[in-house]
Design a protein around this motif. Structure first.
Motif, mmCIF file in Angstrom:
data_model
loop_
_atom_site.group_PDB
_atom_site.id
_atom_site.type_symbol
_atom_site.label_atom_id
_atom_site.label_comp_id
_atom_site.label_asym_id
_atom_site.label_seq_id
_atom_site.Cartn_x
_atom_site.Cartn_y
_atom_site.Cartn_z
ATOM 1 N N ASP A 142 18.519 -7.708 3.553
ATOM 2 C CA ASP A 142 18.786 -6.336 3.999
ATOM 3 C C ASP A 142 17.524 -5.718 4.605
ATOM 4 O O ASP A 142 17.580 -5.039 5.646
ATOM 5 C CB ASP A 142 19.258 -5.480 2.821
ATOM 6 N N VAL A 143 16.389 -5.949 3.981
ATOM 7 C CA VAL A 143 15.133 -5.411 4.492
ATOM 8 C C VAL A 143 14.806 -6.019 5.867
ATOM 9 O O VAL A 143 14.426 -5.313 6.806
ATOM 10 C CB VAL A 143 13.984 -5.693 3.503
ATOM 11 N N LEU A 144 14.976 -7.333 5.969
ATOM 12 C CA LEU A 144 14.671 -8.007 7.234
ATOM 13 C C LEU A 144 15.594 -7.540 8.353
ATOM 14 O O LEU A 144 15.155 -7.360 9.494
ATOM 15 C CB LEU A 144 14.784 -9.521 7.052
ATOM 16 N N GLU A 145 16.861 -7.333 8.055
ATOM 17 C CA GLU A 145 17.802 -6.860 9.074
ATOM 18 C C GLU A 145 17.440 -5.450 9.537
ATOM 19 O O GLU A 145 17.484 -5.147 10.741
ATOM 20 C CB GLU A 145 19.220 -6.902 8.525
ATOM 21 N N ALA A 146 17.100 -4.582 8.598
ATOM 22 C CA ALA A 146 16.711 -3.223 8.970
ATOM 23 C C ALA A 146 15.448 -3.229 9.816
ATOM 24 O O ALA A 146 15.311 -2.467 10.788
ATOM 25 C CB ALA A 146 16.502 -2.384 7.713
ATOM 26 N N GLU A 147 14.524 -4.096 9.455
ATOM 27 C CA GLU A 147 13.291 -4.215 10.215
ATOM 28 C C GLU A 147 13.568 -4.725 11.631
ATOM 29 O O GLU A 147 12.991 -4.242 12.614
ATOM 30 C CB GLU A 147 12.351 -5.157 9.488
ATOM 31 N N GLN A 148 14.470 -5.684 11.774
ATOM 32 C CA GLN A 148 14.799 -6.247 13.077
ATOM 33 C C GLN A 148 15.450 -5.207 13.974
ATOM 34 O O GLN A 148 15.195 -5.151 15.180
ATOM 35 C CB GLN A 148 15.724 -7.463 12.906
ATOM 36 N N ILE A 149 16.314 -4.372 13.407
ATOM 37 C CA ILE A 149 16.960 -3.315 14.190
ATOM 38 C C ILE A 149 15.915 -2.347 14.734
ATOM 39 O O ILE A 149 15.961 -1.941 15.906
ATOM 40 C CB ILE A 149 18.000 -2.575 13.324
ATOM 41 N N LEU A 150 14.946 -1.971 13.890
ATOM 42 C CA LEU A 150 13.876 -1.073 14.334
ATOM 43 C C LEU A 150 13.027 -1.738 15.412
ATOM 44 O O LEU A 150 12.683 -1.108 16.432
ATOM 45 C CB LEU A 150 13.014 -0.680 13.142
ATOM 46 N N LEU A 151 12.696 -2.996 15.215
ATOM 47 C CA LEU A 151 11.882 -3.726 16.187
ATOM 48 C C LEU A 151 12.596 -3.822 17.536
ATOM 49 O O LEU A 151 11.995 -3.614 18.596
ATOM 50 C CB LEU A 151 11.566 -5.119 15.655
ATOM 51 N N GLN A 152 13.887 -4.116 17.506
ATOM 52 C CA GLN A 152 14.647 -4.240 18.746
ATOM 53 C C GLN A 152 14.727 -2.914 19.479
ATOM 54 O O GLN A 152 14.645 -2.855 20.719
ATOM 55 C CB GLN A 152 16.052 -4.770 18.450
ATOM 56 N N ALA A 153 14.866 -1.821 18.745
ATOM 57 C CA ALA A 153 14.912 -0.495 19.371
ATOM 58 C C ALA A 153 13.590 -0.190 20.069
ATOM 59 O O ALA A 153 13.563 0.364 21.182
ATOM 60 C CB ALA A 153 15.237 0.570 18.330
ATOM 61 N N VAL A 192 14.465 6.831 15.555
ATOM 62 C CA VAL A 192 14.343 7.748 14.412
ATOM 63 C C VAL A 192 15.260 7.311 13.277
ATOM 64 O O VAL A 192 14.853 7.214 12.104
ATOM 65 C CB VAL A 192 14.662 9.187 14.848
ATOM 66 N N SER A 193 16.504 7.009 13.624
ATOM 67 C CA SER A 193 17.469 6.595 12.593
ATOM 68 C C SER A 193 17.107 5.246 11.998
ATOM 69 O O SER A 193 17.190 5.039 10.777
ATOM 70 C CB SER A 193 18.876 6.543 13.197
ATOM 71 N N ALA A 194 16.697 4.300 12.850
ATOM 72 C CA ALA A 194 16.340 2.964 12.364
ATOM 73 C C ALA A 194 15.112 3.017 11.470
ATOM 74 O O ALA A 194 15.008 2.271 10.481
ATOM 75 C CB ALA A 194 16.093 2.034 13.547
ATOM 76 N N ARG A 195 14.179 3.904 11.787
ATOM 77 C CA ARG A 195 12.991 4.054 10.962
ATOM 78 C C ARG A 195 13.357 4.580 9.571
ATOM 79 O O ARG A 195 12.876 4.085 8.547
ATOM 80 C CB ARG A 195 12.009 4.993 11.646
ATOM 81 N N GLN A 196 14.231 5.588 9.561
ATOM 82 C CA GLN A 196 14.677 6.140 8.272
ATOM 83 C C GLN A 196 15.434 5.087 7.473
ATOM 84 O O GLN A 196 15.243 4.954 6.255
ATOM 85 C CB GLN A 196 15.556 7.365 8.517
ATOM 86 N N LEU A 243 4.550 -0.473 7.195
ATOM 87 C CA LEU A 243 5.427 0.287 8.092
ATOM 88 C C LEU A 243 4.611 0.923 9.205
ATOM 89 O O LEU A 243 5.010 0.915 10.378
ATOM 90 C CB LEU A 243 6.179 1.354 7.293
ATOM 91 N N ALA A 244 3.455 1.456 8.837
ATOM 92 C CA ALA A 244 2.602 2.069 9.861
ATOM 93 C C ALA A 244 2.158 1.045 10.890
ATOM 94 O O ALA A 244 2.101 1.320 12.092
ATOM 95 C CB ALA A 244 1.387 2.721 9.198
ATOM 96 N N ALA A 245 1.858 -0.171 10.435
ATOM 97 C CA ALA A 245 1.432 -1.223 11.367
ATOM 98 C C ALA A 245 2.539 -1.583 12.333
ATOM 99 O O ALA A 245 2.313 -1.791 13.524
ATOM 100 C CB ALA A 245 0.992 -2.461 10.590
ATOM 101 N N LEU A 246 3.769 -1.644 11.832
ATOM 102 C CA LEU A 246 4.902 -1.977 12.686
ATOM 103 C C LEU A 246 5.130 -0.901 13.730
ATOM 104 O O LEU A 246 5.306 -1.167 14.918
ATOM 105 C CB LEU A 246 6.165 -2.164 11.833
ATOM 106 N N LEU A 247 5.119 0.362 13.278
ATOM 107 C CA LEU A 247 5.409 1.453 14.204
ATOM 108 C C LEU A 247 4.277 1.650 15.196
ATOM 109 O O LEU A 247 4.502 2.109 16.307
ATOM 110 C CB LEU A 247 5.641 2.752 13.413
ATOM 111 N N ALA A 248 3.058 1.321 14.790
ATOM 112 C CA ALA A 248 1.925 1.505 15.696
ATOM 113 C C ALA A 248 1.934 0.490 16.819
ATOM 114 O O ALA A 248 1.295 0.688 17.847
ATOM 115 C CB ALA A 248 0.615 1.399 14.916
ATOM 116 N N GLY A 249 2.665 -0.616 16.650
ATOM 117 C CA GLY A 249 2.644 -1.675 17.645
ATOM 118 C C GLY A 249 3.097 -1.227 19.008
ATOM 119 O O GLY A 249 2.648 -1.743 20.020
#
Length: 464
Positions: free
Chosen positions: A384-395, A362-366, A14-20
């Motif tokens: 479900d995990v992949l969809e949540a990850e995609q929403i965060l990535l798109q944001a 913030v919401s997508a991360r949570q 998660l840290a790697a994704l958010l750090a991107g």
């Protein structure tokens, strides 16, 4: 065992994704550097500076019409009269000058001066376009670079997700469908990365076209330029300073003078001339040679009485051109007013988008964290995990675009107000002086001292 392993992986992944979206290397080339490079590199600016110098010469040519014309004329004539040869040779120095034309040349000089001022305003407009193009190229490279880094982190995270899904499948915790979903998500991320890398290469080429070089490391974005107090103030500044409006005003003034010039063509013209001629005549019959010096002075006045309709037609044409330039001025003022309003609205939209996207992140991360926790307990699927990850990535990707749009909208507003210039931005470099060449040629220089002054001006702008 694998649930425990997934929990261990969760936080670093998660840290790697958010750090991107935020972990960027230290940059060296600033936005101001890019604008300076574009200003110095632009062939379009060089082209329009040459157009301005040509307009300066038109003003000098108009002034020269008031001055005398001095020229020498040499002639030779051979004749055969009743079998006898004869020849004559002459050389003369002649001078002619328009003494009075009832204002025709004076109007022509005023028209040329207005054209010079209009061309200067046009040059400012070109400068704004060059700087705005450099800003857009800089923002595109930065945004594309951040998108590539974001997609690279996504590929790394999804690679870990895919490996974790494979491990869970091996021990029978999930089905082959879950593994296939992880495989598909990883392949899609790699495709998105390839697309982002392509966009970056395109942006780098645009940067090179604008500045003459490929970008190196880029500094973080500077603070956005300060805005006027209100939209009304911005509109007022635009109407007062925008170069297109200044150009249209000068063109309208020149067309008004053009009507007067067309009317003045019907006036008389008084010219004077003087000549000093030395002539030699030789005749074979007498074998004699006769030399003579002849001096002459003459005055002539002329006026067109009938032109077959040419002069009235030229007058009507000038009035039509005047009406066209008046309408062009009005239309230009309206376009500038619209551009100011559009840029102002774009700033509001970009600010609102950034605020909303921040909340979305913030919401997508949570949500992403929660879905992953639930997946480790078997309450959520891999999809479900992949969809949540995609929403965060798109944001995160949308945030990158929105920040660039906000910065660009600020500079577009400056451009629409006529303030996007090297001088107004205080870039700290020597700028082209549009009046230097005019000052050197405005008196239609001929003497060596004036010529030397003009040579210095040409050398200073790199044209000689």
């Amino acid at each position: 065992m694998f649930r425990n392993r997934l929990k261990v992986l969760q936080r670093p992944l998660l840290a790697a994704l958010l750090a991107g979206a935020t972990a960027l290397p230290a940059y060296a080339e600033s936005l101001a550097d890019t604008m300076v490079a574009a200003y110095r590199h632009s062939a379009l600016l060089e082209q329009n500076r040459a157009v301005l110098r040509a307009a300066d010469e038109d003003a000098a040519t108009a002034l020269a019409q008031l001055r005398p014309i001095v020229q020498w004329v040499a002639g030779y004539t051979y004749q055969n009269i009743e079998g006898f040869d004869g020849n004559s040779a002459s050389i003369s120095l002649q001078a002619s000058m328009t003494l009075y034309d009832w204002g025709r040349n004076a109007i022509a000089i005023d028209i040329a001066k207005e054209s010079v001022l209009a061309t200067r305003a046009s040059l400012v407009g070109v400068e704004q376009d060059v700087l705005l193009g450099a800003i857009r190229a800089y923002l595109d490279v930065r945004s594309a670079t951040e998108q590539v880094e974001l997609q690279q982190n996504s590929v790394r995270v999804l690679g870990e997700e895919q490996q974790a899904a494979t491990d869970r499948f091996d021990v029978g915790e999930i089905t082959q469908t879950d593994v296939s979903q992880a495989d598909a998500a990883l392949a899609a991320a790699r495709a998105d990365l390839a697309s982002a890398e392509g966009d970056l290469e395109v942006a780098r080429e645009s940067f090179r076209a604008a500045t003459g070089k490929f970008p190196n490391k880029l500094d973080p974005l500077p603070p956005t330029p300060k805005l006027p107090a209100s939209l009304a103030s911005a509109r007022e500044i635009g109407q007062r300073t925008h170069p297109l409006i200044q150009q249209a005003k000068r063109e309208a003034a020149a067309s008004e003078l053009g009507v007067a010039a067309a009317a003045a063509e019907r006036n008389p013209e008084l010219t004077g001339s003087a000549a000093l001629t030395k002539q030699t005549n030789k005749t074979q019959a007498t074998g004699s040679s006769l030399e003579s010096d002849v001096g002459s002075v003459s005055l002539n006045m002329s006026q067109t009485i009938y032109s077959g309709g040419r002069l009235p037609s030229a007058h009507r044409r000038a009035m039509a051109q005047r009406d066209a330039t008046r309408s062009s001025l009005l239309n230009t003022a309206r376009q500038v007013d619209q551009a100011v309003g559009t840029s102002w609205a774009n700033i509001d939209v970009a600010n609102a988008q950034i605020s909303a996207i921040d909340q979305q992140i913030v919401s997508a991360r949570q949500a992403f964290q929660g879905v992953r926790e639930e997946a480790t307990l078997g309450a959520r699927t891999t999809l479900d995990v992949l969809e949540a990850e995609q929403i965060l990535l798109q944001a995160m990707a949308d945030k990158i675009t929105a920040v660039a749009n906000l910065q660009l909208a600020h500079y577009q507003l400056l451009s629409s107000m006529g303030l996007l210039t090297v001088e107004n931005l205080k870039l700290g470099i020597p700028t082209y002086d549009p009046s230097a060449y005019y000052k050197a040629v405005k008196d239609a220089p001929f003497t060596s001292r004036q010529g030397e002054s003009l040579d210095r001006v040409l050398r200073s702008i790199g044209k000689k």
